[in-house]
Design a protein around this motif. Structure first.
Motif, short mmCIF file in Angstrom:
data_model
loop_
_atom_site.label_atom_id
_atom_site.label_comp_id
_atom_site.label_asym_id
_atom_site.label_seq_id
_atom_site.Cartn_x
_atom_site.Cartn_y
_atom_site.Cartn_z
N LYS A 1 0.90 -1.24 0.01
CA LYS A 1 -0.14 0.11 -0.19
C LYS A 1 0.84 1.11 0.23
O LYS A 1 1.89 1.33 0.47
N GLN A 2 0.07 2.49 -0.39
CA GLN A 2 1.01 3.68 -0.26
C GLN A 2 0.42 4.09 0.93
O GLN A 2 -0.98 4.39 1.33
N VAL A 3 1.18 4.32 2.07
CA VAL A 3 1.16 4.68 3.54
C VAL A 3 1.23 6.21 3.73
O VAL A 3 2.36 6.60 3.30
N ILE A 4 0.60 6.71 4.22
CA ILE A 4 0.57 8.29 4.60
C ILE A 4 0.72 8.25 6.09
O ILE A 4 -0.61 7.96 6.53
N LEU A 5 1.69 8.46 6.80
CA LEU A 5 1.78 8.64 8.21
C LEU A 5 1.56 10.00 8.54
O LEU A 5 1.96 10.89 7.84
N VAL A 6 0.70 10.25 9.65
CA VAL A 6 0.32 11.72 10.04
C VAL A 6 0.65 11.91 11.39
O VAL A 6 0.31 11.24 12.34
N ASP A 7 1.44 12.98 11.61
CA ASP A 7 1.66 13.45 12.85
C ASP A 7 1.52 14.85 12.96
O ASP A 7 1.55 15.67 11.91
N ASP A 8 1.29 15.49 14.37
CA ASP A 8 1.08 16.75 14.42
C ASP A 8 2.21 17.68 14.26
O ASP A 8 2.54 18.74 13.49
N VAL A 9 3.51 17.31 14.94
CA VAL A 9 4.79 18.36 14.75
C VAL A 9 5.99 17.29 14.68
O VAL A 9 5.93 16.30 15.29
N LEU A 10 6.76 17.52 13.68
CA LEU A 10 7.85 17.04 13.49
C LEU A 10 9.04 17.50 13.94
O LEU A 10 9.08 18.69 13.61
N PRO B 1 4.89 -2.00 3.33
CA PRO B 1 4.08 -0.95 2.22
C PRO B 1 4.93 -0.81 0.95
O PRO B 1 6.23 -0.80 1.01
N GLU B 2 4.31 -0.43 -0.02
CA GLU B 2 5.22 -0.10 -1.29
C GLU B 2 5.88 1.35 -1.04
O GLU B 2 7.02 1.50 -1.61
N ARG B 3 5.22 2.12 -0.51
CA ARG B 3 5.71 3.52 -0.29
C ARG B 3 5.11 4.30 0.98
O ARG B 3 3.93 3.97 1.45
N VAL B 4 6.03 5.06 1.64
CA VAL B 4 5.33 5.75 2.71
C VAL B 4 5.84 7.17 2.81
O VAL B 4 6.97 7.47 2.45
N GLU B 5 4.74 8.06 3.06
CA GLU B 5 5.02 9.33 2.96
C GLU B 5 4.50 9.96 4.35
O GLU B 5 3.92 9.53 5.02
N LEU B 6 5.16 11.23 4.73
CA LEU B 6 4.95 11.81 5.93
C LEU B 6 4.15 13.26 5.73
O LEU B 6 4.56 13.93 5.02
N LEU B 7 3.07 13.28 6.33
CA LEU B 7 2.21 14.54 6.57
C LEU B 7 2.40 14.98 7.92
O LEU B 7 1.99 14.29 8.89
N VAL B 8 2.88 16.31 8.16
CA VAL B 8 2.81 16.76 9.32
C VAL B 8 2.20 18.20 9.23
O VAL B 8 2.16 19.01 8.31
N LEU B 9 1.75 18.60 10.44
CA LEU B 9 1.00 19.91 10.56
C LEU B 9 2.15 21.01 10.53
O LEU B 9 2.15 21.85 10.03
N ILE B 10 3.13 20.64 11.69
CA ILE B 10 4.28 21.76 11.80
C ILE B 10 5.49 20.84 11.36
O ILE B 10 5.78 19.69 12.27
N ASP B 11 6.49 21.75 10.94
CA ASP B 11 7.56 21.05 10.68
C ASP B 11 8.78 22.09 11.54
O ASP B 11 8.99 23.19 11.14
N ARG B 12 9.39 21.45 12.43
CA ARG B 12 10.57 22.20 13.22
C ARG B 12 11.66 22.06 12.54
O ARG B 12 12.68 21.04 13.04
N VAL C 1 3.59 19.36 4.41
CA VAL C 1 3.80 20.20 5.54
C VAL C 1 2.84 21.29 5.74
O VAL C 1 2.60 21.99 4.61
N GLY C 2 2.14 21.33 6.87
CA GLY C 2 1.54 22.57 6.99
C GLY C 2 1.96 23.82 7.18
O GLY C 2 1.78 24.50 6.48
N LYS C 3 2.82 23.79 8.08
CA LYS C 3 3.84 25.05 8.21
C LYS C 3 5.07 24.73 8.63
O LYS C 3 5.15 23.63 9.67
N THR C 4 6.15 25.39 8.25
CA THR C 4 7.29 25.20 8.55
C THR C 4 8.09 26.19 9.64
O THR C 4 7.30 27.44 9.33
#
Length: 187
Positions: free
Chosen positions: A106-115, A134-145, A158-161
């Motif tokens: 599968k194409q996995v999208i990991l979701v976390d609030d802050v990286l 998984p075939e591929r893993v992507e990362l979705l975050v709201l805030i990237d520090r 990225v929501g906001k860096t």
């Protein structure tokens, strides 16, 4: 329940207010759809404990944007995969993993609030493999520090860096547990 007394003594700076947070979530969902137009073979996995509030919002918005399209959605607890699990004075209390499907191929999208350091995501990658390869893993975050990374992990969505110093914290407040929706920089 969050104790707000210590937060009142610290300097708070709003990063995203309620309206900006809603717009950011909407944008992130459109970016996911741009990269996964039919959402076929795409699964969404929110990271416990705080990432699930963002992943719940992302999941609900994807269902609105693509009605009738199934999007497998799960929640992953990484407590026992952390590299600091039995170290230090902080007690890590496990929550519940709820992934009722295989992620094999599968194409996995990991979701976390802050990286922040990247260690949570490293732990999530280890934990996720218990559910398939998984075939591929992507990362979705709201805030990237972005300048705080200890591991070579970068988000795909990225929501906001933000740039912050090590003594500062980022806190994401959600309506469900916190009675407000806002992202703040503390310190």
């Amino acid at each position: 329940m969050l104790n707000l007394k210590p937060l009142k003594a610290a300097v708070l700076k709003t990063i995203l207010n309620r309206q900006q947070l809603a717009i950011t979530i909407d944008r992130l969902c459109h970016q996911v759809i741009e990269n996964h137009p039919d959402l076929a073979d795409t699964v969404l996995i929110g990271l416990q404990p705080r990432g699930i509030w963002l992943s719940d919002h992302i999941f609900q918005r994807l269902l609105q944007l693509r009605p009738g399209t199934p999007v497998p959605y799960g929640r992953l607890d990484i407590t026992f995969y952390r590299d600091d699990y039995n170290k230090g004075a902080e007690l890590h209390i496990p929550t519940r993993t709820d992934i009722g499907f295989s992620i094999e191929g599968k194409q996995v999208i990991l979701v976390d609030d802050v990286l922040y350091t990247g260690r949570t995501i490293r732990s999530a990658l280890d934990a996720m493999l218990d559910f398939g390869r998984p075939e591929r893993v992507e990362l979705l975050v709201l805030i990237d520090r972005r300048f705080s990374r200890q591991l070579p992990i970068q988000p795909d969505y990225v929501g906001k860096t933000i740039d912050s110093i090590i003594s500062q914290r980022v806190r994401v407040f959600w309506q469900e547990p916190d009675q407000r929706e806002e992202v703040v920089l503390i310190g």
